[in-house]
Design an enzyme around this catalytic site. Sequence first.
Site, PDB file in Angstrom:
ATOM      1  N   THR A 129     -36.300 -11.338 -12.875  1.00 45.83           N
ATOM      2  CA  THR A 129     -36.826 -11.856 -11.612  1.00 45.83           C
ATOM      3  C   THR A 129     -36.851 -13.377 -11.586  1.00 45.83           C
ATOM      4  O   THR A 129     -36.982 -14.019 -12.642  1.00 45.83           O
ATOM      5  CB  THR A 129     -38.260 -11.317 -11.402  1.00 45.83           C
ATOM      6  N   GLU A 131     -39.277 -14.942 -10.754  1.00 44.85           N
ATOM      7  CA  GLU A 131     -40.657 -15.348 -11.060  1.00 44.85           C
ATOM      8  C   GLU A 131     -40.802 -15.901 -12.478  1.00 44.85           C
ATOM      9  O   GLU A 131     -41.797 -16.539 -12.792  1.00 44.85           O
ATOM     10  CB  GLU A 131     -41.628 -14.182 -10.852  1.00 44.85           C
ATOM     11  N   TYR A 153     -47.731 -10.410 -14.418  1.00 45.47           N
ATOM     12  CA  TYR A 153     -46.436  -9.782 -14.103  1.00 45.47           C
ATOM     13  C   TYR A 153     -45.285 -10.644 -14.596  1.00 45.47           C
ATOM     14  O   TYR A 153     -44.430 -10.194 -15.365  1.00 45.47           O
ATOM     15  CB  TYR A 153     -46.299  -9.517 -12.597  1.00 45.47           C
ATOM     16  N   LYS A 157     -42.510  -9.977 -17.547  1.00 49.36           N
ATOM     17  CA  LYS A 157     -41.056  -9.940 -17.329  1.00 49.36           C
ATOM     18  C   LYS A 157     -40.368 -10.963 -18.228  1.00 49.36           C
ATOM     19  O   LYS A 157     -39.327 -10.682 -18.820  1.00 49.36           O
ATOM     20  CB  LYS A 157     -40.729 -10.230 -15.848  1.00 49.36           C
TER      21      LYS A 157
HETATM   22  P1  NAD Z   1     -40.758  -0.476  -8.089  1.00 47.99           P
HETATM   23  O1  NAD Z   1     -42.174  -0.773  -8.448  1.00 47.99           O
HETATM   24  O2  NAD Z   1     -40.418  -0.025  -6.717  1.00 47.99           O
HETATM   25  O3  NAD Z   1     -40.158   0.615  -9.084  1.00 47.99           O
HETATM   26  C1  NAD Z   1     -40.364   0.584 -10.476  1.00 47.99           C
HETATM   27  C2  NAD Z   1     -39.890   1.919 -11.021  1.00 47.99           C
HETATM   28  O4  NAD Z   1     -40.082   1.906 -12.445  1.00 47.99           O
HETATM   29  C3  NAD Z   1     -40.685   3.117 -10.490  1.00 47.99           C
HETATM   30  O5  NAD Z   1     -39.793   4.154 -10.151  1.00 47.99           O
HETATM   31  C4  NAD Z   1     -41.569   3.519 -11.652  1.00 47.99           C
HETATM   32  O6  NAD Z   1     -41.905   4.894 -11.656  1.00 47.99           O
HETATM   33  C5  NAD Z   1     -40.696   3.132 -12.829  1.00 47.99           C
HETATM   34  N1  NAD Z   1     -41.467   2.894 -14.046  1.00 47.99           N
HETATM   35  C6  NAD Z   1     -42.569   2.107 -14.192  1.00 47.99           C
HETATM   36  N2  NAD Z   1     -43.008   2.150 -15.467  1.00 47.99           N
HETATM   37  C7  NAD Z   1     -42.150   2.959 -16.144  1.00 47.99           C
HETATM   38  C8  NAD Z   1     -42.057   3.372 -17.493  1.00 47.99           C
HETATM   39  N3  NAD Z   1     -42.957   2.978 -18.409  1.00 47.99           N
HETATM   40  N4  NAD Z   1     -41.057   4.202 -17.848  1.00 47.99           N
HETATM   41  C9  NAD Z   1     -40.150   4.619 -16.928  1.00 47.99           C
HETATM   42  N5  NAD Z   1     -40.197   4.269 -15.626  1.00 47.99           N
HETATM   43  C10 NAD Z   1     -41.175   3.437 -15.245  1.00 47.99           C
HETATM   44  O7  NAD Z   1     -39.944  -1.782  -8.473  1.00 47.99           O
HETATM   45  P2  NAD Z   1     -38.726  -2.512  -7.766  1.00 47.99           P
HETATM   46  O8  NAD Z   1     -39.249  -3.423  -6.731  1.00 47.99           O
HETATM   47  O9  NAD Z   1     -37.702  -1.508  -7.434  1.00 47.99           O
HETATM   48  O10 NAD Z   1     -38.221  -3.420  -8.976  1.00 47.99           O
HETATM   49  C11 NAD Z   1     -37.258  -2.921  -9.896  1.00 47.99           C
HETATM   50  C12 NAD Z   1     -36.962  -3.989 -10.930  1.00 47.99           C
HETATM   51  O11 NAD Z   1     -36.480  -5.162 -10.284  1.00 47.99           O
HETATM   52  C13 NAD Z   1     -38.175  -4.429 -11.731  1.00 47.99           C
HETATM   53  O12 NAD Z   1     -37.761  -4.648 -13.057  1.00 47.99           O
HETATM   54  C14 NAD Z   1     -38.596  -5.743 -11.092  1.00 47.99           C
HETATM   55  O13 NAD Z   1     -39.232  -6.585 -12.005  1.00 47.99           O
HETATM   56  C15 NAD Z   1     -37.249  -6.288 -10.667  1.00 47.99           C
HETATM   57  N6  NAD Z   1     -37.266  -7.179  -9.503  1.00 47.99           N
HETATM   58  C16 NAD Z   1     -37.922  -6.811  -8.364  1.00 47.99           C
HETATM   59  C17 NAD Z   1     -37.859  -7.643  -7.241  1.00 47.99           C
HETATM   60  C18 NAD Z   1     -38.561  -7.261  -5.948  1.00 47.99           C
HETATM   61  O14 NAD Z   1     -38.641  -8.102  -5.063  1.00 47.99           O
HETATM   62  N7  NAD Z   1     -39.053  -6.044  -5.785  1.00 47.99           N
HETATM   63  C19 NAD Z   1     -37.168  -8.846  -7.311  1.00 47.99           C
HETATM   64  C20 NAD Z   1     -36.509  -9.186  -8.501  1.00 47.99           C
HETATM   65  C21 NAD Z   1     -36.569  -8.335  -9.592  1.00 47.99           C
HETATM   66  O1  DAU Z   2     -39.581 -13.046  -6.501  1.00 49.44           O
HETATM   67  C1  DAU Z   2     -39.279 -11.762  -6.993  1.00 49.44           C
HETATM   68  C2  DAU Z   2     -40.550 -10.978  -7.067  1.00 49.44           C
HETATM   69  O2  DAU Z   2     -40.943 -10.724  -5.733  1.00 49.44           O
HETATM   70  C3  DAU Z   2     -40.432  -9.682  -7.850  1.00 49.44           C
HETATM   71  O3  DAU Z   2     -40.116  -9.975  -9.173  1.00 49.44           O
HETATM   72  C4  DAU Z   2     -41.725  -8.886  -7.769  1.00 49.44           C
HETATM   73  O4  DAU Z   2     -41.571  -7.633  -8.399  1.00 49.44           O
HETATM   74  C5  DAU Z   2     -42.106  -8.682  -6.335  1.00 49.44           C
HETATM   75  O5  DAU Z   2     -43.380  -8.073  -6.271  1.00 49.44           O
HETATM   76  C6  DAU Z   2     -42.128  -9.992  -5.566  1.00 49.44           C
HETATM   77  O6  DAU Z   2     -43.272 -10.803  -5.958  1.00 49.44           O
HETATM   78  P1  DAU Z   2     -44.065 -11.696  -4.895  1.00 49.44           P
HETATM   79  O7  DAU Z   2     -45.418 -11.912  -5.399  1.00 49.44           O
HETATM   80  O8  DAU Z   2     -43.274 -12.883  -4.497  1.00 49.44           O
HETATM   81  O9  DAU Z   2     -44.042 -10.672  -3.648  1.00 49.44           O
HETATM   82  P2  DAU Z   2     -45.181 -10.231  -2.624  1.00 49.44           P
HETATM   83  O10 DAU Z   2     -44.506  -9.451  -1.557  1.00 49.44           O
HETATM   84  O11 DAU Z   2     -46.333  -9.642  -3.302  1.00 49.44           O
HETATM   85  O12 DAU Z   2     -45.627 -11.629  -2.016  1.00 49.44           O
HETATM   86  C7  DAU Z   2     -44.690 -12.432  -1.298  1.00 49.44           C
HETATM   87  C8  DAU Z   2     -45.435 -13.599  -0.658  1.00 49.44           C
HETATM   88  O13 DAU Z   2     -46.293 -13.093   0.362  1.00 49.44           O
HETATM   89  C9  DAU Z   2     -46.345 -14.341  -1.620  1.00 49.44           C
HETATM   90  O14 DAU Z   2     -46.364 -15.719  -1.278  1.00 49.44           O
HETATM   91  C10 DAU Z   2     -47.716 -13.729  -1.382  1.00 49.44           C
HETATM   92  C11 DAU Z   2     -47.675 -13.381   0.099  1.00 49.44           C
HETATM   93  N1  DAU Z   2     -48.444 -12.185   0.491  1.00 49.44           N
HETATM   94  C12 DAU Z   2     -48.219 -11.026  -0.188  1.00 49.44           C
HETATM   95  C13 DAU Z   2     -48.918  -9.876   0.120  1.00 49.44           C
HETATM   96  C14 DAU Z   2     -48.696  -8.587  -0.626  1.00 49.44           C
HETATM   97  C15 DAU Z   2     -49.355 -12.236   1.521  1.00 49.44           C
HETATM   98  O15 DAU Z   2     -49.549 -13.288   2.151  1.00 49.44           O
HETATM   99  N2  DAU Z   2     -50.041 -11.100   1.835  1.00 49.44           N
HETATM  100  C16 DAU Z   2     -49.871  -9.928   1.192  1.00 49.44           C
HETATM  101  O16 DAU Z   2     -50.540  -8.922   1.516  1.00 49.44           O
END
Ligand code: NAD
Ligand code: DAU
Length: 342
Positions: A129, A131, A153, A157
């Site tokens: 990520t 982050e 978090y 990561k």
């Molecule tokens: P998500 O929370 O939607 O899904 C995570 C999945 O991992 C779920 O299906 C959960 O059941 C599984 N999981 C959790 N713990 C586990 C374990 N111990 N063993 C096996 N499975 C397990 O997450 P996402 O948003 O799809 O993110 C996927 C990946 O991408 C993560 O590694 C996250 O850090 C990374 N990522 C997410 C974002 C974002 O914006 N969502 C951005 C950049 C990177």
């Molecule tokens: O940047 C990549 C990351 O993005 C991933 O690695 C993470 O898994 C994913 O959760 C996400 O993290 P963020 O903290 O950036 O995402 P989130 O949607 O939680 O927040 C985005 C922005 O919005 C942040 O500035 C906080 C703000 N926010 C978030 C929530 C949930 C709000 O203002 N209100 C909210 O309720």
Amino acid sequence: MNERSPRRLLVAGGAGFIGSNFVKLLRSTRPEVEVTVLDKLTYAGNPANLRELEGTPGYRFVRGDICDGEMVDHLAGQVDAIVNFAAETHVDRSLLDPFAFVLTDVLGTGVLAEAARKHGHDVFLLVSTDEVYGHVPEGRSKEEDAFRPRSPYSASKAGGELLARSYLESFGLPLVVTRGSNNYGPNQFPEKIIPLFITNALDGLKLPLYGDGSAIRDYVHVEDHCRGIDLALRRGTPGAAYNLGTGVETSGREVAATVVELTGLDESSIEQVVDRAGHDYRYALDVSQAREELGWSAGIGFREGMERTVRWYRDNQDWWRPLRSGEYWEFYRRNYKPLEVK
Ligand code: NAD
Ligand code: DAU
């Protein structure tokens, strides 16, 4: 360009948001690749995300924990490569329960890396990520920049990435890392800002904006992100990391305003709440390396992506409504505080 093409893939965390979009992309573009999804099915994992693949040739689902070394070793012996999406992923939950993040995101990543090493895999693709770079007050993060994670978090990561990197240095593990920005699109659990605001709007609830809503993120549509991960899997150089984002900066307030407009609400639906502890106020990626080395760039603009995403949540209420019950509202109450009780 020399491409690798693993024929049998283990996709850890494939039942989550990005993992399930990735598996569906893979099945539609390269159906010859055999896919095993390994997923613990935490609150964020959802079998419904993969229902359309159940019973199709070359696909199987295994419920399990990536921290379970014996099981991971067994599955890793049946494939050519692992792609790891499995993680605890929500920053706000990491502030309430940090060690769940350390276990899966650090130890679990290490268990997968160990199995990939032992079985001599062609590639170990770790989905990381933006982050890990922490708050970026100015400029854009490049892949060689230092890690400055600031939440449990992002620290977890970063820890997982460093552990996997130690396998690259010590044992020659062919590690490729992607560092994606904020994803949005279909099947995202309604806790991150975009699906939370859309589902709240459709339910006539307030949109809780942290602080003054000025924090900046780079929102990339999940289909673009998954295409980038697939290119990194095939073309990525072992040892390299690739930033995957759009390069466009969007504030929380702009996200809220877009949701308000697309759902026909008015600005009074936006409610300022107590800010996130340790809030990273800006992420910004330099994505030139992914463009030059992988031939990747994002194609879906924020406006188009948001229109598609609002439509998806409107049309798929039977997917998200059951998720908003019980523990969901307990977390919600613990996490969101009105400004006056600060
Ligand atoms: P998500 O929370 O939607 O899904 C995570 C999945 O991992 C779920 O299906 C959960 O059941 C599984 N999981 C959790 N713990 C586990 C374990 N111990 N063993 C096996 N499975 C397990 O997450 P996402 O948003 O799809 O993110 C996927 C990946 O991408 C993560 O590694 C996250 O850090 C990374 N990522 C997410 C974002 C974002 O914006 N969502 C951005 C950049 C990177
Ligand atoms: O940047 C990549 C990351 O993005 C991933 O690695 C993470 O898994 C994913 O959760 C996400 O993290 P963020 O903290 O950036 O995402 P989130 O949607 O939680 O927040 C985005 C922005 O919005 C942040 O500035 C906080 C703000 N926010 C978030 C929530 C949930 C709000 O203002 N209100 C909210 O309720």
